[in-house]
Design a protein around this motif. Structure first.
Motif, PDB file in Angstrom:
ATOM      1  N   ARG A 408       0.697  -1.282   0.012  1.00  0.00           N
ATOM      2  CA  ARG A 408      -0.031   0.074  -0.151  1.00  0.00           C
ATOM      3  C   ARG A 408       0.966   1.562   0.101  1.00  0.00           C
ATOM      4  O   ARG A 408       0.177   2.400   0.028  1.00  0.00           O
ATOM      5  N   GLY A 409       2.165   1.105   0.028  1.00  0.00           N
ATOM      6  CA  GLY A 409       2.996   2.170   0.087  1.00  0.00           C
ATOM      7  C   GLY A 409       2.999   3.177   1.235  1.00  0.00           C
ATOM      8  O   GLY A 409       2.760   2.516   2.201  1.00  0.00           O
ATOM      9  N   ARG A 413       1.216   8.900   0.831  1.00  0.00           N
ATOM     10  CA  ARG A 413       0.394   8.868  -0.201  1.00  0.00           C
ATOM     11  C   ARG A 413      -1.026   8.340  -0.207  1.00  0.00           C
ATOM     12  O   ARG A 413      -1.883   8.879  -0.860  1.00  0.00           O
ATOM     13  N   LEU A 414      -1.196   7.552   0.921  1.00  0.00           N
ATOM     14  CA  LEU A 414      -2.581   7.053   1.282  1.00  0.00           C
ATOM     15  C   LEU A 414      -3.524   8.172   1.885  1.00  0.00           C
ATOM     16  O   LEU A 414      -4.666   8.528   1.219  1.00  0.00           O
ATOM     17  N   SER A 420      -8.959   6.734  -1.330  1.00  0.00           N
ATOM     18  CA  SER A 420      -8.864   5.992  -0.369  1.00  0.00           C
ATOM     19  C   SER A 420      -9.670   5.952   1.122  1.00  0.00           C
ATOM     20  O   SER A 420      -9.865   7.216   1.239  1.00  0.00           O
ATOM     21  N   LYS A 421     -10.121   4.964   1.394  1.00  0.00           N
ATOM     22  CA  LYS A 421     -11.263   4.789   2.388  1.00  0.00           C
ATOM     23  C   LYS A 421     -10.446   4.744   3.775  1.00  0.00           C
ATOM     24  O   LYS A 421     -10.215   3.795   4.185  1.00  0.00           O
ATOM     25  N   LEU A 422     -10.740   5.845   4.934  1.00  0.00           N
ATOM     26  CA  LEU A 422      -9.918   5.703   5.904  1.00  0.00           C
ATOM     27  C   LEU A 422     -10.869   6.262   7.081  1.00  0.00           C
ATOM     28  O   LEU A 422     -10.904   7.331   7.343  1.00  0.00           O
ATOM     29  N   ASP A 423     -11.669   5.297   7.551  1.00  0.00           N
ATOM     30  CA  ASP A 423     -12.588   5.838   8.515  1.00  0.00           C
ATOM     31  C   ASP A 423     -11.784   5.972   9.868  1.00  0.00           C
ATOM     32  O   ASP A 423     -10.651   5.822   9.930  1.00  0.00           O
ATOM     33  N   LEU A 458       6.417   6.168   6.786  1.00  0.00           N
ATOM     34  CA  LEU A 458       5.501   5.298   7.419  1.00  0.00           C
ATOM     35  C   LEU A 458       4.867   4.429   6.255  1.00  0.00           C
ATOM     36  O   LEU A 458       4.328   4.747   5.509  1.00  0.00           O
ATOM     37  N   LEU A 459       5.164   3.013   6.327  1.00  0.00           N
ATOM     38  CA  LEU A 459       4.681   2.044   5.091  1.00  0.00           C
ATOM     39  C   LEU A 459       3.589   1.340   5.543  1.00  0.00           C
ATOM     40  O   LEU A 459       3.338   0.975   6.995  1.00  0.00           O
TER      41      LEU A 459
END
Length: 607
Positions: A408-409, A413-414, A420-423, A458-459
């Motif tokens: 996911r890198g 970037r996320l 990208s869904k980040l609840d 952070l990966l």
């Protein structure tokens, strides 16, 4: 008034007149004036080579591939091999037994990286007789400063352990008999120093004699038949070595089709100019801190204690445990780029890996030393939230660090991806992962300060777990404070005391963590409207902080503010933050369950 030129002429004339007067006065004195002796004329090229061949110590030169391309007369006498038999062969295969081959390869690796080695080493004579030599190996550079090999000056160590006195005082004879052990160290040190200086003085001439078109000098000295016979072979070995460097290459392309292996000719074109933008989604690497592995002394140095020599040898041999051959790696598409090199996705032993390749032009002493630091640090870190180190390539042509590959890198970037869904539950879980990894580093003995904690380092793996990466600037904290490090890093995430180049400690990582929490809450780039210098001024000297939006959870906002406190000692520890984040995680879990239960009851009420 005369011209300036005429004024200078008059001054010169006055000086000449004054000098004549002084000579006249000196002639009247009742003494003899002895002019200083004239300096020795410069040695000719032939005399330089005669000096090299006439040295009592054996002299041989080998290339970066370990193959010999110069072998002196004294080397023939010491080892038993003629120049024709030695030139072109691998030095380890020629002189080292299988029992000592591993240690010889460690020493050879140090030499091919431009380091100096001095010490004792067991070798084998042509007849099979084993003996120990005392050797000094120094880097051998071309006219343009390129490292092309090493010069080794050696002799039988028995010369320094056997004491023979031909003429001596009887009392001194008795003292020498009473002595339990000889003391050869001062003589050894002086001899090695003088030999090293002499080799340095003649090295330029030796280099020029190994170039094409200079073989006629060897024909002038018929008594030097071995040199005349092998000059062409020396040129062939050097030529083959240069071709090998070109064919091997040192770089990897920046852009390559996904899933396609990198061709060798394409790999040789990259890394000519590597730039780092702040911040970008490919900001995976950063500059390195300064760390120097002492290479000026031998692992078996006679001037060191046995315990320290053993520790150094253990450190050298330990590198064999994580050594990865470049030929075993399959390099695929580029996934990141930084100031020191480029990161590629690849395969090793059938596993997906990330390959951090340093730019060839960046192989300076500082980068090489920093590479050693990062490897030595990463190889001993074991934690679920620390990027797994798998090995390193340490050949003279390439420096690479091989780690696990996270699909996911980077978190940076996320967060910048709109799709990208980040609840909030997932964001809190990510914050907990980071806090756990940093808590592990800060509780190591001695503590480890990351010094470059940011979202691009952070990966994220396929299960959305976060792992901390890029330990190029990390520092082992041996004292209460870290020394000023010239503010290496990315200003948008750096603590105020670091931006002011003041002493800092692990609490500077807490400030960086607060910026990451701000990113998780806002999904924005910190200080995106300011350049680096403006950030340094605003945060470091004006005590400015990022604005926390009003819709951010108050508990989350208070954690961010606690990490941004001006005084480092008033900031919390990661252990304390773990407690607060876990409480917040439980709170959101209850809210989620309540919302889910309410949505399930809604259709029943309608019925």
């Amino acid at each position: 008034m005369g011209t300036p030129a005429e004024g200078h002429v008059m001054k010169i004339q006055a000086l000449e007149d004054r000098q004549a007067e002084l000579w006249e006065e000196m002639s009247k004195l009742d003494c003899i004036f002895i002019p200083p002796p004239k300096s020795r004329y410069e040695f000719t090229e032939s005399e330089y080579l005669n000096i090299l061949q006439s040295m009592g110590q054996a002299v041989h030169i080998f290339g970066l591939d370990g193959r010999l391309f110069y072998w002196s007369h004294s080397a023939e006498n010491l080892y038993g091999y003629t120049s024709a038999e030695a030139v072109g062969r691998d030095i380890c295969e020629l002189l080292v037994s299988n029992h000592d081959m591993a240690l010889a390869q460690v020493i050879l690796r140090r030499c091919t990286m431009g380091q100096t080695w001095t010490g004792q080493f067991p070798v084998t004579h042509k007849t099979g007789r084993k003996f120990t030599i005392m050797a000094t190996t120094t880097p051998f550079h071309d006219d343009d400063g390129t490292l092309i090999g090493s010069i080794c000056v050696s002799c039988d160590s028995k010369l320094f352990t056997d004491t023979q006195v031909s003429i001596s005082d009887p009392q001194e004879d008795d003292m020498s008999r009473d002595a339990d052990q000889p003391q050869p160290q001062p003589l050894l040190t002086a001899t090695v120093s003088k030999i090293t200086k002499l080799v340095s003085r003649v090295s330029n001439t030796v280099r020029s004699k190994m170039k094409i078109g200079k073989s006629n000098l060897f024909r002038k000295n018929k008594n030097r038949g071995s040199l005349q016979a092998n000059h062409g072979l020396c040129e062939a070995v050097l030529s083959d070595h240069r071709e090998d460097e070109i064919s091997i290459g040192a770089n990897t392309p920046r852009d390559y089709p996904r899933g396609t292996p990198v061709r060798e000719q394409d790999f040789n074109q990259a890394h000519s100019t590597v730039t780092s933008e702040i911040p970008t989604s490919s900001d995976y690497n950063r500059s390195w801190s300064s760390y120097y592995f002492n290479s000026g002394s031998s692992a078996c140095s006679c001037g060191s204690s046995s315990s320290s020599a053993t520790r150094k040898l253990d450190a050298e041999i330990d590198c064999l445990n994580y050594e990865i051959m470049w030929e075993d790696l399959i390099v695929r598409e580029q996934i990141g780029e930084g100031s020191c090199g480029t990161v590629y996705r690849g395969l090793w032993c059938g596993s997906d890996v990330a390959i951090k390749v340093f730019s060839k032009e960046e192989y300076s002493q500082e980068v090489t030393s920093s590479f050693r630091q990062e490897v030595s640090l990463m190889k001993r870190l074991r934690h679920p939230n620390i990027l797994l180190f798998m090995g390193a390539v340490t050949s003279p042509q390439r420096l690479c660090i091989v780690t696990e590959f996270l699909p996911r890198g980077s978190l940076f970037r996320l967060l910048q991806r709109s799709k990208s869904k980040l609840d909030w539950r997932r964001r809190i879980h990510m914050a907990l992962d980071i806090a756990r990894g940093m808590n592990y580093l800060h509780n190591c003995n001695p503590p480890i300060v990351h010094c470059d904690l940011k979202s691009s380092n952070l990966l994220v793996d396929k299960n959305w777990s976060v792992k901390i990466a890029d330990f190029g600037l990390s520092t082992v904290k041996h004292e209460t404070y870290l020394t000023a490090r010239n503010a290496k890093g990315t200003p948008q995430w750096m603590a105020p005391e670091v931006l002011r180049n003041e002493r800092s400690n692990e609490k500077s990582d807490l400030y960086s963590f607060g910026v990451i929490l701000w990113e998780l809450a806002t999904r924005r780039i910190p200080w995106e409207n300011l350049n680096a210098m403006q950030v340094i001024g605003a945060v470091g000297f004006m005590d400015e902080r990022l604005d926390i939006p009003e819709d951010v959870d108050p508990t989350w906002g208070s954690i961010i503010e606690s990490c941004w406190r001006r005084e480092p000692q008033s900031r919390p520890t990661f252990q304390e933050l773990l407690v607060k984040l876990k409480d917040l995680q439980k709170q959101y879990a209850k809210q989620f369950q309540a919302t889910r239960a309410a949505s399930a009851d809604a259709p029943l009420k309608q019925v």
